[in-house]
Motif scaffolding. Structure first.
Motif, mmCIF file in Angstrom:
data_model
loop_
_atom_site.group_PDB
_atom_site.id
_atom_site.type_symbol
_atom_site.label_atom_id
_atom_site.label_comp_id
_atom_site.label_asym_id
_atom_site.label_seq_id
_atom_site.Cartn_x
_atom_site.Cartn_y
_atom_site.Cartn_z
ATOM 1 N N THR A 134 -12.957 -35.906 -31.221
ATOM 2 C CA THR A 134 -13.600 -36.998 -31.990
ATOM 3 C C THR A 134 -13.307 -36.775 -33.463
ATOM 4 O OG1 THR A 134 -15.548 -35.607 -32.229
ATOM 5 C CG2 THR A 134 -15.579 -37.220 -30.405
ATOM 6 N N PHE A 136 -14.883 -36.330 -37.153
ATOM 7 C CA PHE A 136 -16.154 -35.978 -37.811
ATOM 8 C C PHE A 136 -16.443 -37.031 -38.888
ATOM 9 C CE2 PHE A 136 -15.770 -31.132 -36.808
ATOM 10 C CZ PHE A 136 -16.145 -31.404 -35.500
ATOM 11 N N GLN A 139 -14.151 -37.266 -41.886
ATOM 12 C CA GLN A 139 -12.782 -37.687 -41.555
ATOM 13 C C GLN A 139 -12.746 -39.201 -41.319
ATOM 14 O OE1 GLN A 139 -12.402 -35.109 -38.203
ATOM 15 N NE2 GLN A 139 -12.147 -33.296 -39.491
ATOM 16 N N GLY A 168 -17.586 -26.420 -43.196
ATOM 17 C CA GLY A 168 -17.314 -26.559 -41.759
ATOM 18 C C GLY A 168 -17.372 -27.981 -41.258
ATOM 19 N N SER A 169 -17.300 -28.956 -42.169
ATOM 20 C CA SER A 169 -17.438 -30.355 -41.714
ATOM 21 C C SER A 169 -16.085 -31.012 -41.484
ATOM 22 C CB SER A 169 -18.225 -31.152 -42.755
ATOM 23 O OG SER A 169 -17.588 -31.019 -44.014
ATOM 24 N N GLY A 170 -14.976 -30.251 -41.650
ATOM 25 C CA GLY A 170 -13.665 -30.796 -41.321
ATOM 26 C C GLY A 170 -12.948 -31.458 -42.481
ATOM 27 N N LYS A 171 -13.158 -30.949 -43.695
ATOM 28 C CA LYS A 171 -12.519 -31.564 -44.885
ATOM 29 C C LYS A 171 -11.007 -31.346 -44.881
ATOM 30 C CE LYS A 171 -15.223 -29.374 -47.874
ATOM 31 N NZ LYS A 171 -16.200 -28.780 -46.960
ATOM 32 N N THR A 172 -10.548 -30.239 -44.303
ATOM 33 C CA THR A 172 -9.109 -29.923 -44.371
ATOM 34 C C THR A 172 -8.260 -31.040 -43.773
ATOM 35 O OG1 THR A 172 -9.769 -27.625 -44.076
ATOM 36 C CG2 THR A 172 -7.428 -28.114 -43.873
ATOM 37 N N ARG A 212 -0.215 -26.962 -36.992
ATOM 38 C CA ARG A 212 -0.915 -27.400 -35.755
ATOM 39 C C ARG A 212 -0.712 -28.903 -35.557
ATOM 40 N NH1 ARG A 212 -7.054 -26.980 -33.807
ATOM 41 N NH2 ARG A 212 -7.647 -28.146 -35.641
ATOM 42 N N GLU A 277 -11.508 -26.401 -52.431
ATOM 43 C CA GLU A 277 -12.484 -25.509 -53.114
ATOM 44 C C GLU A 277 -12.368 -25.708 -54.626
ATOM 45 O OE1 GLU A 277 -13.521 -24.154 -49.365
ATOM 46 O OE2 GLU A 277 -14.551 -24.228 -51.257
ATOM 47 N N GLY A 464 -14.150 -21.237 -47.571
ATOM 48 C CA GLY A 464 -13.074 -21.920 -46.857
ATOM 49 C C GLY A 464 -12.559 -21.208 -45.639
ATOM 50 N N ASP A 466 -11.808 -20.005 -42.190
ATOM 51 C CA ASP A 466 -12.251 -20.606 -40.934
ATOM 52 C C ASP A 466 -11.989 -19.619 -39.816
ATOM 53 O OD1 ASP A 466 -11.175 -22.845 -38.538
ATOM 54 O OD2 ASP A 466 -13.201 -22.776 -39.361
ATOM 55 N N ARG A 491 -19.607 -19.814 -43.302
ATOM 56 C CA ARG A 491 -18.606 -19.204 -42.409
ATOM 57 C C ARG A 491 -19.085 -19.295 -40.961
ATOM 58 N NH1 ARG A 491 -15.706 -21.096 -44.739
ATOM 59 N NH2 ARG A 491 -17.233 -21.606 -46.309
ATOM 60 N N ARG A 494 -19.957 -23.840 -37.997
ATOM 61 C CA ARG A 494 -18.891 -24.777 -38.346
ATOM 62 C C ARG A 494 -18.664 -25.789 -37.249
ATOM 63 N NH1 ARG A 494 -16.344 -23.059 -42.713
ATOM 64 N NH2 ARG A 494 -14.317 -23.931 -42.322
ATOM 65 N N ALA A 495 -18.153 -26.955 -37.660
ATOM 66 C CA ALA A 495 -17.850 -28.031 -36.701
ATOM 67 C C ALA A 495 -19.069 -28.352 -35.852
ATOM 68 C CB ALA A 495 -16.675 -27.623 -35.818
HETATM 69 N N1 LIG Z 1 -12.528 -33.665 -35.519
HETATM 70 C C1 LIG Z 1 -12.718 -32.381 -35.195
HETATM 71 N N2 LIG Z 1 -13.073 -32.032 -33.959
HETATM 72 C C2 LIG Z 1 -13.257 -30.745 -33.615
HETATM 73 N N3 LIG Z 1 -13.109 -29.696 -34.493
HETATM 74 C C3 LIG Z 1 -12.763 -30.009 -35.742
HETATM 75 C C4 LIG Z 1 -12.547 -31.346 -36.180
HETATM 76 N N4 LIG Z 1 -12.223 -31.313 -37.501
HETATM 77 C C5 LIG Z 1 -12.232 -30.012 -37.864
HETATM 78 N N5 LIG Z 1 -12.542 -29.244 -36.815
HETATM 79 C C6 LIG Z 1 -12.686 -27.776 -36.819
HETATM 80 O O1 LIG Z 1 -13.839 -27.479 -37.620
HETATM 81 C C7 LIG Z 1 -13.631 -26.241 -38.329
HETATM 82 C C8 LIG Z 1 -13.936 -26.446 -39.794
HETATM 83 O O2 LIG Z 1 -12.975 -27.330 -40.349
HETATM 84 P P1 LIG Z 1 -12.546 -27.159 -41.877
HETATM 85 O O3 LIG Z 1 -12.087 -25.759 -42.116
HETATM 86 O O4 LIG Z 1 -11.652 -28.257 -42.248
HETATM 87 O O5 LIG Z 1 -13.964 -27.335 -42.591
HETATM 88 P P2 LIG Z 1 -14.187 -27.419 -44.157
HETATM 89 O O6 LIG Z 1 -15.067 -28.564 -44.405
HETATM 90 O O7 LIG Z 1 -12.867 -27.356 -44.863
HETATM 91 O O8 LIG Z 1 -14.998 -26.063 -44.386
HETATM 92 P P3 LIG Z 1 -15.094 -25.255 -45.763
HETATM 93 O O9 LIG Z 1 -15.915 -26.087 -46.701
HETATM 94 O O10 LIG Z 1 -15.742 -23.988 -45.378
HETATM 95 O O11 LIG Z 1 -13.676 -25.077 -46.238
HETATM 96 C C9 LIG Z 1 -12.174 -25.833 -38.081
HETATM 97 O O12 LIG Z 1 -12.156 -24.809 -37.094
HETATM 98 C C10 LIG Z 1 -11.522 -27.089 -37.518
HETATM 99 O O13 LIG Z 1 -10.504 -26.760 -36.587
#
Ligand SMILES: Nc1ncnc2c1ncn2[C@@H]1O[C@H](COP(=O)(O)OP(=O)(O)OP(=O)(O)O)[C@@H](O)[C@H]1O
Length: 599
Positions: A134, A136, A139, A168-172, A212, A277, A464, A466, A491, A494-495
């Protein structure tokens, strides 16, 4: 007006308070220079002018009276000091309009806030990894906008983007996918994007994320530039395989941009300039690297007129992200964002937003932990802190635990004691910035791949990083500020997974820590647990034994340390690595000596 003021003064003369009468008495009796009468007139004149000035000020309606203000056309003399009313300046909370009008989404990640993959049309050449089922909230909020600007580019440069969402909300993925969409499915040597992150551990993690999604048959060439690799080797790779995407630390990027080794990195056709960051880059980042990068992108000065917009129409789109993106106008000003658009998580669920709550207090500028994280403050005497850590880990049977310490020395000592206490139950390692190159990644890989792991680390892993399913984050040394607390805690949990944060303190340190968290609303539903001495009795014998062995080890280190100082053979890891490389002829003379010695 003058007469009126004079009458008032005359009245005042009758009702003069005591000290003025005394002064008058002094004037009459102690009239040294025999000009008592003139001095009194002068005093009355001053009083009259004072009254006029005050009235003049009221008439002009302004609060500022200066020495040369003209009242009713007549020049007034200097103001009598001491009459100002001192008022406290109100702190003005200045928030940019683009921050106020943020596009908001839910900070909570669960089935009600996630969206189906079909909701976003991905470019055909992008393959969705199996772990992603799905989108997040962040995204689903950001990707459609960025994809539409790639499929149908605006006439002038697209608006810059700021993203504030919890850890951990999936910003990357919010920038990985748009960059890969911009690279497209035909091979090219054009540099489309530069991604800057503060620490080298993040560089390799983001390169893995790109690979990936790029898949086996993806055409995008990703280059990583950081202290983890040798500079000359990176320069050779940049020359041999011109990348489409560069992920770098700012210092290493500037080193390549300013090096004499051809060919220089061409930023003139960049589509994205991304900073992850962002609030960790520090206030000097503009002087250290941002000015240079913007200049090499063709100039990205602050836009003042249409001509600037036309001249900069090919400038790259900036995307800045952080879980603790500041709302501070000065800090945001440093990024020189072009017509910025903020995507910010709210502290509420998505249905609240759809209900159109007028003033949704979005997260940016306000620190928040993911809802799936629970925090416990464990208070005990400082000498029992290693035992408290061991008991918390073994009692909750955490599979993977990350322990943050503030100094390298305490990580070594804590690792030694915990190895003794956890023997047979958990594998204990420690990770600090002193670890070089491949050893860092081997350590993290071991932690990610195995069960029952405890990793003691410094704050180099706080932002950051993960790691795979960290069950618990332990603040063995309490974090210095609230932002660091949020990033360390991030840390785990996450997710949308559950996460536990345990902070270890004693009577003194807990007071400041609680105050810090309460001021920034991070205390929430934290549980406080007092661990008394009797709780440690059952492990006291092993603990004492581990302390004795630590004392022996520290004693030997001191002895060796003094001996090394004499022989001056102590070398840093980097120096040792440098000396262990073959010489220009490809020989290893040090190896020959070693073989001769052993023979
Ligand atoms: N749509 C998704 N569905 C399932 N897992 C996801 C999804 N998007 C991201 N993830 C997983 O969630 C985890 C956190 O993602 P990410 O590192 O992008 O978070 P972040 O917001 O960048 O965290 P931080 O602020 O700590 O850098 C990663 O392991 C990633 O693989």
């Amino acid at each position: 007006m003058k007469r009126k003021a004079k009458q008032e003064i005359e009245q005042e003369v009758v009702e003069k308070p005591e000290e003025e009468e005394q002064m008058e008495g002094v004037l009459e009796n102690g009239d040294v220079d025999g000009e008592g009468q003139d001095v009194e007139e002068e005093y009355e004149e001053m009083e009259a002018e004072e009254a006029e000035e005050v009235e003049g000020k009221a008439e002009n309606g302004n609060g500022n009276v200066n020495a040369n203000s003209h009242v009713n056309g007549e020049r007034s003399t200097f103001k009598v000091l001491g009459n100002q009313e001192m008022k406290n300046l109100e702190t003005l909370k200045v928030t940019s309009s683009w921050v106020q009008n943020a596009t908001t989404f839910s900070a909570t990640i669960d089935s009600s806030t996630s969206q189906k993959l079909s909701k976003i049309n991905l470019p055909e050449h992008l393959t969705v990894p199996s772990a992603i089922s799905t989108w997040f909230p962040v995204q689903y909020s950001v990707l459609p906008t960025l994809f539409s600007e790639i499929s149908s580019p605006p006439a002038l440069r697209p608006r810059d983007v700021a993203i504030a969402a919890p850890t951990g909300s999936g910003k990357t993925i919010c920038y990985v996918l748009p960059v890969l969409a911009a690279v497209g499915s035909t091979p090219s040597n054009k540099l489309h994007a530069v991604i800057l992150v503060p620490v080298q551990t993040l560089v390799s993690q983001i390169v893995d994320e790109f690979r990936r999604w790029n898949g086996e048959d993806g055409v995008a060439k990703i280059a990583s530039l950081s202290g983890a690799n040798e500079f000359e080797k990176e320069a050779r790779q940049l020359a041999a395989y011109p990348p489409n995407v560069i992920v770098a630390t700012p210092a290493r990027l500037v080193q390549h941009l300013t090096s004499k080794i051809p060919p220089p990195i061409d930023l003139s056709r960049l589509r994205f300039l991304i900073v992850d960051e962002a609030d960790r880059m520090g206030k000097l980042m503009r002087e250290e690297w941002l000015e240079l990068v913007e200049f090499l992108c063709g100039g990205m000065e602050r836009v003042a007129c249409l001509n600037d917009i036309i001249r900069q129409r090919r400038a790259p789109q900036k995307i800045v992200l952080s879980a603790t993106l500041s709302k501070d106008v000065e800090e945001l000003h440093l990024w020189n964002l072009f017509k910025p658009r903020l995507f910010s998580a709210t502290a509420t669920k998505s249905e609240d937003i759809s209900a159109g709550i007028a003033q949704v207090d979005h997260v940016s500028g306000r620190l928040a932990l993911p809802a799936s994280i629970s925090h416990r403050l464990v208070v005990s005497e400082a000498k029992f802190h290693p035992l408290a850590v061991y008991q918390q880990i073994s009692r909750n049977n955490f599979n993977r635990t990350l322990i943050f310490v503030n100094e390298v020395a305490s990580s070594n000592r804590l690792a030694h004691v915990l190895k003794e206490l956890c023997k047979g139950e958990f594998e204990v390692d420690f990770f600090t910035a002193q670890l070089f190159g491949k050893r860092r990644y081997k350590m993290l890989e071991k932690f990610n791949k195995n069960e029952k792991r405890v990793l003691i680390c410094s704050d180099v892993l706080a932002r950051g990083t993960d790691l795979n399913r960290v069950d618990c984050v332990i603040n063995y040394n309490l974090p210095a500020d609230d932002k660091l607390f949020v990033h360390r805690a991030g840390r785990t949990g996450r997710a949308g997974q559950d996460g536990y944060v345990i902070s270890i303190g004693d009577k003194e340190s807990k007071r400041l820590f609680i105050k810090m968290l309460k001021v920034t609303n991070l205390w929430g539903d934290t549980v406080e647990e007092q661990m008394e001495e009797y709780l440690f009795e059952k492990d006291m014998e092993r603990y004492t034994k581990s302390l004795e062995s630590l004392k022996a080890v520290v004693g030997n280190q001191h002895k060796n340390g003094s001996r090394n100082e004499k022989n001056n053979t102590k070398r840093s890891g980097f120096e040792a690595k440098r000396k262990s490389r073959p010489n220009a002829k490809g020989e290893k003379p040090w190896l020959k000596q070693k073989l001769e010695q052993t023979a």
